[in-house]
Enzyme design. Structure first.
Site, PDB file in Angstrom:
ATOM      1  CG  ASP A  18      -4.684   5.299   3.050  1.00  0.00           C
ATOM      2  OD1 ASP A  18      -4.786   4.734   4.160  1.00  0.00           O
ATOM      3  OD2 ASP A  18      -3.666   5.907   2.685  1.00  0.00           O
ATOM      4  NE  ARG A  68      -4.583   1.530   1.926  1.00  0.00           N
ATOM      5  CZ  ARG A  68      -4.478   2.218   0.803  1.00  0.00           C
ATOM      6  NH1 ARG A  68      -5.405   2.092  -0.129  1.00  0.00           N
ATOM      7  NH2 ARG A  68      -3.460   3.031   0.602  1.00  0.00           N
ATOM      8  CB  CYS A  93      -0.984  -0.018   1.178  1.00  0.00           C
ATOM      9  SG  CYS A  93      -0.255   0.205   2.806  1.00  0.00           S
TER      10      CYS A  93
END
Length: 144
Positions: free
Chosen positions: A117, A15, A9
């Protein structure tokens, strides 16, 4: 068979580490190594507290995680690379073009959507993302 799976990510604090730890907990394939990194990672930073809480709610301890900056060598060494967003997949392929055939979106087998996000957002955003990641992990299990 995939032995080295890398999840990527942006910052490697929300994440990708959540996916890494969830994959480890939910995958029955011995010999598979899950790691994560970020395209713009703050090296050494721990996982976001809300992401940690959600993992802990599932009985998973992610406190040992520290953010790592993605390096070309990580892309070369991995057998499978999973990005959270299409832009992450594109960035990795630009960085190391020969990895094109092993870089995929985490949501590949379901809707092909980006996983948003949740960084600096409230817990509901993290819960939504956590559920998406868990669902996507289940979709990958038959291929691992």
């Amino acid at each position: 068979m995939f032995e080295r799976i890398l999840i990527v990510c942006m910052g490697n604090v929300c994440r990708s580490p959540a996916a890494e730890y969830l994959f480890r907990a939910r995958t029955d394939s011995p010999g598979v190594n899950f790691t994560s990194a970020g395209l713009c990672a703050p090296e050494g930073r721990p996982m976001d507290p809300t992401a940690l809480e959600l993992l802990a709610d599932s009985g998973i301890d992610g406190t040992m995680h520290r953010a790592r900056q993605l390096a070309p060598s990580m892309l070369h060494e991995a057998d499978l690379i999973l990005g959270m967003e299409k832009s992450h997949v594109d960035a990795m392929v630009r960085l190391v073009p020969e990895t094109r055939g092993k870089v995929y979106l985490l949501d590949k087998w379901l809707d092909g959507n980006d996983i948003p996000d949740p960084y600096r957002q409230q817990r509901p955003a993290f819960e939504y993302v956590h559920e998406m990641i868990a669902r996507d992990i289940e979709s990958w299990r038959p291929y691992l």
